[in-house]
Enzyme design. Structure first.
Site, PDB file in Angstrom:
ATOM      1  CE  LYS A  33      -0.703   0.176   5.019  1.00 52.38           C
ATOM      2  NZ  LYS A  33       0.039   1.388   5.285  1.00 52.38           N
ATOM      3  CB  THR A  34       4.039   2.193   1.722  1.00 49.16           C
ATOM      4  OG1 THR A  34       3.512   1.855   3.008  1.00 49.16           O
ATOM      5  CG2 THR A  34       4.906   3.433   1.843  1.00 49.16           C
ATOM      6  CG  ASP A 225      -0.779   4.834   5.199  1.00 55.60           C
ATOM      7  OD1 ASP A 225      -1.549   3.889   4.919  1.00 55.60           O
ATOM      8  OD2 ASP A 225       0.441   4.678   5.374  1.00 55.60           O
ATOM      9  CD  GLU A 226      -1.459   1.897   8.710  1.00 54.55           C
ATOM     10  OE1 GLU A 226      -2.498   1.217   8.807  1.00 54.55           O
ATOM     11  OE2 GLU A 226      -0.335   1.377   8.546  1.00 54.55           O
ATOM     12  CD  GLN A 256      -2.509  -4.721   8.928  1.00 52.86           C
ATOM     13  OE1 GLN A 256      -1.486  -4.377   9.485  1.00 52.86           O
ATOM     14  NE2 GLN A 256      -2.614  -4.829   7.610  1.00 52.86           N
ATOM     15  NE  ARG A 614       2.632  -6.873  11.304  1.00 50.72           N
ATOM     16  CZ  ARG A 614       2.197  -6.196  10.261  1.00 50.72           C
ATOM     17  NH1 ARG A 614       2.923  -5.229   9.747  1.00 50.72           N
ATOM     18  NH2 ARG A 614       1.029  -6.489   9.698  1.00 50.72           N
TER      19      ARG A 614
END
Length: 777
Positions: A33-34, A225-226, A256, A614
Site C-alpha cells: 500500500k505504501t 494512510d491507516e 489491522q 509481521r
C-alpha cells in the site's frame, strides 16, 4: 513515470491512475500500500497537480520521510519538498502555528508531552486539595484525553448531565473543575497538549469559515494512510477539509484496526462509502511479504471476526515452513527457548540479529526475554521503553530551550528554575504562583517585574530571580542569531547543567553527560539536514517541534544489529524474517481486560492477526504453563487463538496439552500426607497367608529399600549426584546458568548443597535434589 506504474500489479495500478473523486483502498497486510500511495502522489504531480495542493497524512513521521524520499527519487527533490506530508499532529501543528492568534495562542506555543501534562494535572489536584488516591493523575489525564478526542470541551462537559453523573458515580464529582483548570493553565502557559492539536484544529475550522475555505482550496487532493486508526476528531478534520473537492483517497485495513484504546474508530473505514457519493473501492489482496503458510493461517484467524470488510488475502510466495508452536513450563523457560532458537538460527543460517523480532502483549513480558538474551550474549533493543527525550538530563536541557522559545511555559519553568540549585526554594515559587494567579500573568512576567510587586521577598532572593530572568533573556538574544546547535551547547554550559552532572563521577553520572553529548550530536545532524528543507534554517523552534512530535520508532536511526523487542501495537507496519509471538496464553493474549464484549475480543483477534503477519519467513508462537503475576506463580492455559488456526499450518515443537483440564474448587493443600509406613504389616494377619511378591514387583520391600531419597522431582542423574559422584572441582552444566565449576559441597542426602561458580551467573549455592546438573568434566 510509466516505468514505475508498470512495476505494479493490475489491482495496484487502478487506484494510482484514478485522479478525481473519493476512493478507498482496502489493503491487506504486506500488499504494497505504501508503494501505491507513493506512486499515486508522483503520478498526480506528473499530471499537473501542484505539490502545494496535495495533503498526505500518515501515522508516523518515519513513514512520511520514507514516502517523501521515494517521491523525490521519481519527481525530483525540489518538488517533493513542497508536499504537505506528515502525521496528523505535525501537519495540524503547522496549521495552528500559522493561525494561532485567532484562538488566542502565541505562534510559538509549547507542545506538552504526557509528562508535562501529568505534572500539570498533579499540581492542580494538589492545589484543589483533592485526594490523589481518588483523583489519580494518570486516570484524570486519560479521561481528559478521551474528552478531547471525542470533542467534549469544558463547555460541552457541563452541558452533558450524563457525563457529570458518570463522574459523580465514580466518586470524582469535581472532574469538570479539574478539566477547566487544566485547560486554563495550558492557555495561560501558551501550551497545547497532543490532543489539543486535533481539538484546536477542529475549533479553528468550525469557528472560522474563512480559514476552512483557505485550506480546502489549498488541499485539493487528500490522502490518508491507516484510515482504520483515525479517531473521531481526526475523522471530522478530514471530512471538513475534503468536503469541497472530494478528491480524497483513504487507505487501510479493517483487519489491522488495533487502537480502540486510543480512541480509534473502526467505523470510520467501515462506513466510508456512506460519507461520500460515488466512492470507488479498490482491494489490494496480494501479500508480497509472507509465505503461504503464514498468509493462509492469518486468514483462518481473521475469518472468525464478524465485523469486517470483504477481502481475500493471498500470496504467490512459497509455502515456507509451518508456524511453530512451543510450550514451556515457565516464562523463564520460554525466554530460554526463544534465545536458544535465535542463537541456533543465527549459527546455522548465518542470519543477523536484526532478522529477529520478539513481540508481546504487554511491556512487562520483556523481562524474561531480556534475561535470556543477555545470558546468550545476544544484543537486543527494546522499543517503547523510556524514550531518549524523556530521560531526566535530556528533559532538563529541553525545558531550558522551551523557556527560550516560550517564557510563559510554567511546567518548564517549575522544572529548571532551581536546577541546578540557585537558592530559589519552594516558598518563593509558591509566592510567585499566587501573584501570577492574582495578576493573571505568567510567573515569568511576575519575575520580570519583581521590583514592582510586593511579594515580601528579601533582596537576595529578588536578585536570584533577576539573574534567572537575565540568563533566559540572554539565551533568547542568542537564539535570534544562531542555530539550534550553537544555542543548546551554550545553554547546557551556561545554565550550569553540565557542571552539575560532572560532580557525579559514577558510571551513571558519566552516562548522563554522554546523553547530553548525544543530544548535541542529534541537533547538529538536524541543523545540517534542515539545509535541504525549503524555508528551514535549523532554528531552535524547528528542532523543538521535531522533538515534540517524534516517537520512539521515528528516532530509530541506529544501524546496530540487534534483536527487536516490542509490544504488538508498536510492531504495526514493520516486518521481520523471523517473529516470535510470546505469552500466547488465555487472559494474557487475549487480555483478560479485553474479553467482556465481542467487539473487544475481535480487536484482540485483529491484534493477533497483526502480530502473525509481521513475519516474512518463519513465525513462532510460544506459551508457558505457569507464569509469575504479582509475585505469585499462576497456572496458564494456551490462548484460544492457537486453536483457531487451522492445524495444517502448525507444527508443534512440544506435544500439545489436552484441551480438557478439570479445575478443582478444593485446595489440595488442606489434605494431610499419609505416612504409609505406619500401616506396613510386620507379621501376617492371622487367618490370612502372606502374599508372595515377585522380585520385580515395584511394591516389594526389596525394591523399596533400593530407592534413593532424592525427592519427587529429582531425575535419575540428580539421584546419582547424592551417591558422591559429584565432587569438588567437577565441571557441570546447568540449564539456566550454563557451565560452572564445583567449589564446595555440604550437607547429606536430600539436603546436600553444592557451591558452584558459573561463567554467567557467578557463584550460586544449589540444593542438589532440585538442581538440574550434568557432570561434563
Amino acid at each position: 513515470m510509466q516505468q514505475y506504474i508498470s512495476q505494479l500489479n493490475e489491482a495496484q495500478q487502478l487506484p494510482v491512475l484514478q485522479k478525481e473523486g473519493p476512493m478507498i483502498i482496502i489493503a491487506g497486510a504486506g500488499s504494497g500500500k505504501t508503494r501505491v500511495l507513493t506512486i499515486r502522489i508522483a503520478y498526480l504531480m506528473q499530471q499537473g497537480v501542484d505539490a502545494f495542493n496535495i495533503l498526505s497524512l500518515t501515522f508516523t513521521n518515519k513513514a512520511a520521510r520514507e514516502m517523501k524520499e521515494r517521491i523525490a527519487s521519481i519527481v525530483g527533490a525540489s518538488e517533493a519538498k513542497n508536499l504537505w506530508m506528515g502525521t496528523f499532529h505535525s501537519i495540524f501543528a503547522k496549521i495552528l502555528r500559522s493561525e494561532a492568534d485567532k484562538l488566542g495562542f502565541p505562534s510559538n506555543f509549547t507542545i506538552y508531552d504526557s509528562q508535562d501534562s501529568l505534572r500539570a494535572i498533579s499540581g492542580i489536584i494538589k492545589e484543589m486539595q483533592l485526594d490523589k488516591d481518588v483523583y489519580k493523575p494518570k486516570q484524570i489525564l486519560s479521561r481528559i484525553s478521551s474528552f478531547k478526542n471525542s470533542l467534549v470541551t469544558v463547555k460541552a462537559y457541563y452541558n452533558d448531565p450524563d457525563l457529570q453523573e458518570a463522574d459523580a458515580m465514580a466518586k470524582k464529582p469535581r472532574m469538570g473543575e479539574i478539566y477547566r483548570n487544566y485547560v486554563d493553565r495550558c492557555f495561560k502557559s501558551g501550551a497545547m497538549d497532543f490532543d489539543d492539536l486535533l481539538l484546536k484544529t477542529n475549533e479553528l475550522l468550525t469557528r472560522f469559515p474563512e480559514v476552512l475555505a483557505k485550506y480546502q482550496n489549498r488541499f485539493r487532493y487528500i490522502m490518508v494512510d491507516e484510515y482504520q486508526d483515525t479517531n473521531h476528531s481526526q475523522y471530522l478534520i478530514v471530512r471538513a477539509l475534503s468536503d469541497k473537492f472530494q478528491n480524497i483517497c483513504v487507505v487501510g485495513d479493517d483487519a489491522q484496526s488495533i487502537y480502540a484504546f486510543r480512541g480509534a474508530n473502526i467505523n470510520n473505514i467501515l462506513n466510508f462509502q456512506k460519507d461520500y457519493e460515488g466512492v470507488q473501492t479498490y482491494r489490494l489482496e496480494q501479500n508480497y511479504r509472507s509465505t503461504k503458510n503464514i498468509v493462509e493461517a492469518a486468514n483462518t484467524i481473521i475469518d472468525k471476526n464478524k465485523v469486517k470488510l470483504d477481502k481475500i488475502v493471498w500470496t504467490a510466495n512459497d509455502f515456507g515452513p509451518k508456524i511453530k508452536i512451543h510450550r514451556s513450563m515457565t516464562d523463564a523457560e520460554e525466554g530460554r527457548f526463544v534465545a536458544s532458537t535465535i542463537f541456533e538460527q543465527k549459527m546455522q543460517n548465518q542470519l543477523h540479529n536484526g532478522s529477529f523480532a520478539i513481540l508481546y502483549r504487554t511491556n512487562a513480558q520483556s523481562r524474561a526475554m531480556e534475561d535470556a538474551l543477555r545470558k546468550r550474549d545476544i544484543p537486543y533493543r527494546i522499543y517503547g521503553g523510556l524514550s531518549f527525550y524523556q530521560r531526566k538530563e535530556i528533559k532538563d536541557v529541553l525545558c531550558y530551550l522551551r523557556l527560550v522559545i516560550n517564557p510563559k511555559d510554567e511546567e518548564a519553568l517549575f522544572r529548571v528554575i532551581n536546577y541546578p540549585a540557585r537558592g530559589i526554594g519552594d516558598t518563593t515559587i509558591e509566592k510567585l504562583t499566587v501573584a501570577a494567579n492574582h495578576y493573571k500573568r505568567s510567573i515569568f512576567e511576575v519575575m520580570q517585574n519583581i521590583d514592582k510587586i510586593d511579594l515580601k521577598l528579601n533582596n537576595g532572593t529578588k536578585q536570584k530571580l533577576k539573574d534567572f530572568v537575565l540568563m533566559i533573556r540572554s539565551f533568547q538574544v542568542i537564539n535570534e542569531k544562531q542555530d539550534a546547535f550553537f544555542l543548546t551547547d551554550h545553554v547546557a554550559k551556561k545554565s550550569g547543567l553540565v557542571q552539575e552532572l560532572k560532580k557525579d563521577a559514577t558510571p551513571e553520572g558519566m552516562l548522563r553527560i554522554q546523553n547530553i553529548e548525544e543530544l548535541l550530536n542529534g541537533i547538529k545532524d538536524f541543523t545540517e539536514g534542515q539545509v535541504e528543507v525549503d524555508g528551514a534554517r535549523g532554528s531552535l523552534e524547528e528542532f523543538m517541534e521535531d522533538v515534540a512530535l517524534a516517537t520512539d520508532l521515528d528516532n530509530d536511526t541506529t544501524d546496530q544489529d540487534r534483536v527487536a523487542l516490542m509490544t504488538i501495537h508498536l510492531a504495526k507496519g514493520l516486518e521481520f524474517p523471523h517473529v516470535f509471538v510470546v505469552g500466547m496464553e488465555e487472559d494474557l493474549f487475549p487480555s483478560a481486560m479485553s474479553m467482556s464484549t465481542r467487539s473487544e475480543l475481535e480487536e484482540e483477534r485483529r491484534l493477533f492477526y497483526v502480530a502473525l503477519t509481521r513475519a516474512e519467513h518463519q513465525a513462532y508462537l510460544t506459551y508457558a504453563q505457569s507464569r509469575y503475576r504479582w509475585g505469585k506463580l499462576t497456572d496458564c492455559e494456551p490462548s484460544r487463538f492457537i486453536e483457531e488456526i487451522d492445524s495444517q499450518y502448525l507444527e508443534y515443537l512440544t506435544p500439545p496439552e489436552s484441551n480438557y483440564r478439570y479445575q478443582s474448587t478444593i485446595d489440595k493443600d488442606i489434605f494431610d500426607d499419609v505416612d504409609k509406613s505406619k500401616f506396613r504389616l510386620s507379621k501376617p494377619v492371622a487367618g490370612k497367608p502372606p502374599v508372595k511378591k515377585s522380585p520385580n514387583d515395584p511394591s516389594s520391600e526389596m525394591n523399596v529399600r533400593k530407592l534413593k531419597p532424592v525427592g519427587a522431582n529429582a531425575s535419575n542423574s540428580q539421584a546419582n549426584l547424592f551417591d558422591n559422584q559429584l565432587t569438588i572441582g567437577n565441571i557441570v552444566m546447568h540449564e539456566r546458568f550454563g557451565k560452572g565449576q564445583v567449589l564446595n559441597l555440604e550437607g547429606i542426602a536430600a539436603d546436600k548443597k553444592a557451591e558452584i561458580k558459573f561463567e554467567v551467573g557467578g557463584i550460586k549455592k544449589l540444593l542438589l535434589r532440585f538442581a538440574k546438573l550434568d557432570i561434563i568434566g
